[in-house]
Design a protein around this motif. Structure first.
Motif, PDB file in Angstrom:
ATOM      1  N   LYS A   1       0.834  -1.173   0.000  1.00  0.00           N
ATOM      2  CA  LYS A   1       0.000   0.000   0.000  1.00  0.00           C
ATOM      3  C   LYS A   1       0.868   1.220   0.000  1.00  0.00           C
ATOM      4  O   LYS A   1       1.956   1.172   0.486  1.00  0.00           O
ATOM      5  CB  LYS A   1      -0.839  -0.038   1.238  1.00  0.00           C
ATOM      6  CG  LYS A   1      -1.839   1.028   1.311  1.00  0.00           C
ATOM      7  CD  LYS A   1      -2.518   0.813   2.575  1.00  0.00           C
ATOM      8  CE  LYS A   1      -3.777   1.502   2.688  1.00  0.00           C
ATOM      9  NZ  LYS A   1      -4.489   1.199   3.822  1.00  0.00           N
TER      10      LYS A   1
ATOM     11  N   ASN B   1       1.719   5.732  -0.174  1.00  0.00           N
ATOM     12  CA  ASN B   1       1.576   7.169   0.119  1.00  0.00           C
ATOM     13  C   ASN B   1       2.759   7.678   0.877  1.00  0.00           C
ATOM     14  O   ASN B   1       3.252   6.987   1.629  1.00  0.00           O
ATOM     15  CB  ASN B   1       0.366   7.446   0.944  1.00  0.00           C
ATOM     16  CG  ASN B   1      -0.500   8.412   0.257  1.00  0.00           C
ATOM     17  OD1 ASN B   1      -0.289   8.676  -0.884  1.00  0.00           O
ATOM     18  ND2 ASN B   1      -1.425   8.976   0.926  1.00  0.00           N
TER      19      ASN B   1
ATOM     20  N   TYR C   1       3.191   7.551   9.703  1.00  0.00           N
ATOM     21  CA  TYR C   1       3.145   6.642   8.569  1.00  0.00           C
ATOM     22  C   TYR C   1       2.543   5.316   9.039  1.00  0.00           C
ATOM     23  O   TYR C   1       3.024   4.724  10.012  1.00  0.00           O
ATOM     24  CB  TYR C   1       4.545   6.436   7.989  1.00  0.00           C
ATOM     25  CG  TYR C   1       5.088   7.708   7.365  1.00  0.00           C
ATOM     26  CD1 TYR C   1       4.849   8.014   6.032  1.00  0.00           C
ATOM     27  CD2 TYR C   1       5.788   8.636   8.131  1.00  0.00           C
ATOM     28  CE1 TYR C   1       5.300   9.189   5.470  1.00  0.00           C
ATOM     29  CE2 TYR C   1       6.247   9.821   7.580  1.00  0.00           C
ATOM     30  CZ  TYR C   1       6.008  10.096   6.247  1.00  0.00           C
ATOM     31  OH  TYR C   1       6.443  11.274   5.694  1.00  0.00           O
TER      32      TYR C   1
ATOM     33  N   ASP D   1      -0.283   1.657   7.994  1.00  0.00           N
ATOM     34  CA  ASP D   1      -0.683   0.669   6.977  1.00  0.00           C
ATOM     35  C   ASP D   1       0.481   0.357   6.047  1.00  0.00           C
ATOM     36  O   ASP D   1       0.316   0.269   4.825  1.00  0.00           O
ATOM     37  CB  ASP D   1      -1.888   1.167   6.168  1.00  0.00           C
ATOM     38  CG  ASP D   1      -3.189   0.993   6.919  1.00  0.00           C
ATOM     39  OD1 ASP D   1      -3.160   0.400   8.011  1.00  0.00           O
ATOM     40  OD2 ASP D   1      -4.231   1.463   6.413  1.00  0.00           O
TER      41      ASP D   1
ATOM     42  N   TYR E   1       2.187   2.423   1.720  1.00  0.00           N
ATOM     43  CA  TYR E   1       1.906   2.974   3.052  1.00  0.00           C
ATOM     44  C   TYR E   1       1.134   4.274   2.931  1.00  0.00           C
ATOM     45  O   TYR E   1       1.071   4.886   1.856  1.00  0.00           O
ATOM     46  CB  TYR E   1       3.198   3.204   3.847  1.00  0.00           C
ATOM     47  CG  TYR E   1       4.235   4.062   3.170  1.00  0.00           C
ATOM     48  CD1 TYR E   1       4.304   5.435   3.389  1.00  0.00           C
ATOM     49  CD2 TYR E   1       5.178   3.488   2.312  1.00  0.00           C
ATOM     50  CE1 TYR E   1       5.272   6.208   2.775  1.00  0.00           C
ATOM     51  CE2 TYR E   1       6.145   4.250   1.696  1.00  0.00           C
ATOM     52  CZ  TYR E   1       6.197   5.613   1.937  1.00  0.00           C
ATOM     53  OH  TYR E   1       7.150   6.384   1.312  1.00  0.00           O
ATOM     54  N   CYS E   2       0.539   4.672   4.044  1.00  0.00           N
ATOM     55  CA  CYS E   2      -0.190   5.935   4.129  1.00  0.00           C
ATOM     56  C   CYS E   2       0.563   6.903   5.028  1.00  0.00           C
ATOM     57  O   CYS E   2       1.292   6.484   5.930  1.00  0.00           O
ATOM     58  CB  CYS E   2      -1.580   5.723   4.726  1.00  0.00           C
ATOM     59  SG  CYS E   2      -2.707   4.739   3.711  1.00  0.00           S
ATOM     60  N   SER E   3       0.363   8.190   4.797  1.00  0.00           N
ATOM     61  CA  SER E   3       0.896   9.187   5.719  1.00  0.00           C
ATOM     62  C   SER E   3      -0.251  10.049   6.231  1.00  0.00           C
ATOM     63  O   SER E   3      -1.216  10.316   5.516  1.00  0.00           O
ATOM     64  CB  SER E   3       1.949  10.070   5.044  1.00  0.00           C
ATOM     65  OG  SER E   3       1.358  10.949   4.106  1.00  0.00           O
ATOM     66  N   ASP E   4      -0.114  10.444   7.484  1.00  0.00           N
ATOM     67  CA  ASP E   4      -1.067  11.336   8.146  1.00  0.00           C
ATOM     68  C   ASP E   4      -0.320  12.621   8.482  1.00  0.00           C
ATOM     69  O   ASP E   4       0.513  12.649   9.386  1.00  0.00           O
ATOM     70  CB  ASP E   4      -1.597  10.662   9.411  1.00  0.00           C
ATOM     71  CG  ASP E   4      -2.462  11.587  10.268  1.00  0.00           C
ATOM     72  OD1 ASP E   4      -2.703  12.746   9.855  1.00  0.00           O
ATOM     73  OD2 ASP E   4      -2.885  11.155  11.354  1.00  0.00           O
TER      74      ASP E   4
ATOM     75  N   TYR F   1      -3.960  13.336   4.102  1.00  0.00           N
ATOM     76  CA  TYR F   1      -3.614  11.920   4.053  1.00  0.00           C
ATOM     77  C   TYR F   1      -3.150  11.548   2.638  1.00  0.00           C
ATOM     78  O   TYR F   1      -3.784  11.940   1.652  1.00  0.00           O
ATOM     79  CB  TYR F   1      -4.805  11.064   4.468  1.00  0.00           C
ATOM     80  CG  TYR F   1      -5.289  11.423   5.859  1.00  0.00           C
ATOM     81  CD1 TYR F   1      -4.748  10.807   6.985  1.00  0.00           C
ATOM     82  CD2 TYR F   1      -6.250  12.417   6.042  1.00  0.00           C
ATOM     83  CE1 TYR F   1      -5.159  11.162   8.264  1.00  0.00           C
ATOM     84  CE2 TYR F   1      -6.667  12.781   7.320  1.00  0.00           C
ATOM     85  CZ  TYR F   1      -6.122  12.153   8.417  1.00  0.00           C
ATOM     86  OH  TYR F   1      -6.515  12.509   9.684  1.00  0.00           O
TER      87      TYR F   1
ATOM     88  N   LEU G   1      -1.434   8.409   0.035  1.00  0.00           N
ATOM     89  CA  LEU G   1      -1.166   6.996  -0.224  1.00  0.00           C
ATOM     90  C   LEU G   1       0.076   6.882  -1.108  1.00  0.00           C
ATOM     91  O   LEU G   1       0.166   7.544  -2.141  1.00  0.00           O
ATOM     92  CB  LEU G   1      -2.367   6.351  -0.925  1.00  0.00           C
ATOM     93  CG  LEU G   1      -2.211   4.890  -1.362  1.00  0.00           C
ATOM     94  CD1 LEU G   1      -2.043   3.979  -0.162  1.00  0.00           C
ATOM     95  CD2 LEU G   1      -3.416   4.463  -2.191  1.00  0.00           C
TER      96      LEU G   1
ATOM     97  N   SER H   1       2.515   8.524  -5.587  1.00  0.00           N
ATOM     98  CA  SER H   1       1.641   8.774  -4.447  1.00  0.00           C
ATOM     99  C   SER H   1       0.391   9.523  -4.870  1.00  0.00           C
ATOM    100  O   SER H   1       0.335  10.147  -5.926  1.00  0.00           O
ATOM    101  CB  SER H   1       2.390   9.552  -3.365  1.00  0.00           C
ATOM    102  OG  SER H   1       2.871  10.765  -3.870  1.00  0.00           O
TER     103      SER H   1
ATOM    104  N   CYS I   1      -6.593   5.915   2.716  1.00  0.00           N
ATOM    105  CA  CYS I   1      -5.864   6.399   3.889  1.00  0.00           C
ATOM    106  C   CYS I   1      -6.685   7.290   4.803  1.00  0.00           C
ATOM    107  O   CYS I   1      -6.196   7.749   5.846  1.00  0.00           O
ATOM    108  CB  CYS I   1      -4.615   7.175   3.425  1.00  0.00           C
ATOM    109  SG  CYS I   1      -3.432   6.160   2.521  1.00  0.00           S
TER     110      CYS I   1
END
Length: 217
Positions: free
Chosen positions: A31, A33, A142, A144, A159-162, A186, A188, A208, A215
């Motif tokens: 996954k 981002n 970061y 998932d 991965y996802c970022s917040d 957010y 991805l 991304s 996300c």
């Protein structure tokens, strides 16, 4: 906007290529981002690789200033190789922020953890911050984070970022842009990595999508 991810513009064809690379082998999901208790960067401490990262290479030191921190979740899979991939993937993210904080797109860490198209994208991303006199403060999370091994020396990480708790800061005036949280907070990420001769998992490609539904909280 929150911290602008200058890597978020990518052709659909590249995304498709990454998906094919990631799904072509081994188990595990992926996954994407665009930080691990063992590899967090905060204060004046360096963002060091986790125990599962290869220690054979002479790794450059990464240091974050006080007030800025990356937090990486999902660092352990139970598989030694996958854990090493995730550790170096996290350090590739940290190396870009390290370059922003140092005010240079030619740091050793940036070229250590990136190669090929990913290095070009990372340099462009960092330079975008420098051209606008930006740095950032706060915490970026970061989550998932998933890895797929396509070969013994090739992997795919998503991965996802917040970014809801990290904010742009003017490098000269110190003014912080306290922007509200939105879907665009957010991101991805889809990334490809390859293991080099020194045993380092270098990021070779990045795609991304800001605001991706996968996300969102």
């Amino acid at each position: 906007m929150r911290r602008p991810r200058l890597l978020t513009t990518a052709a659909a064809g590249v995304t498709a290529a990454l998906l094919l690379t990631g799904c072509g082998g081994g188990g595990g999901g992926s996954k994407s981002n665009d930080k691990i208790p063992g590899a967090d960067a905060g204060g004046s401490a360096s963002a060091s690789p986790s125990a599962s990262a290869s220690t054979s290479a002479d790794r450059p030191k990464i240091v974050f200033p006080s007030g800025a921190k990356n937090v990486f979740e999902d660092q352990k899979t139970g598989d030694v190789t996958k854990d090493a991939v995730l550790a170096d993937s996290a350090l590739s993210v940290n190396s870009m922020d390290d370059a922003i904080f140092k005010g240079s797109a030619s740091t050793k860490a940036l070229g250590f953890y990136h190669t090929g198209k990913a290095l070009e994208a990372a340099i462009t991303y960092v330079q975008g911050y420098l051209d606008k006199r930006y740095t950032w403060i706060g915490t970026t999370r970061y989550f998932d984070r998933k890895v797929t091994l396509s070969r013994a020396d090739a992997a795919y990480v998503t991965y996802c970022s917040d970014e809801s708790k990290s904010f742009l800061k003017d490098r000269k005036t110190g003014k912080v842009q306290n922007t509200p949280t939105s879907a665009d907070s957010y991101v991805l990420y889809h990334t490809s990595l390859a293991k080099n001769a020194e045993g380092v998992w270098q990021t070779t490609n990045i795609v991304s999508n800001r605001g991706d539904k996968a996300c969102q909280p």
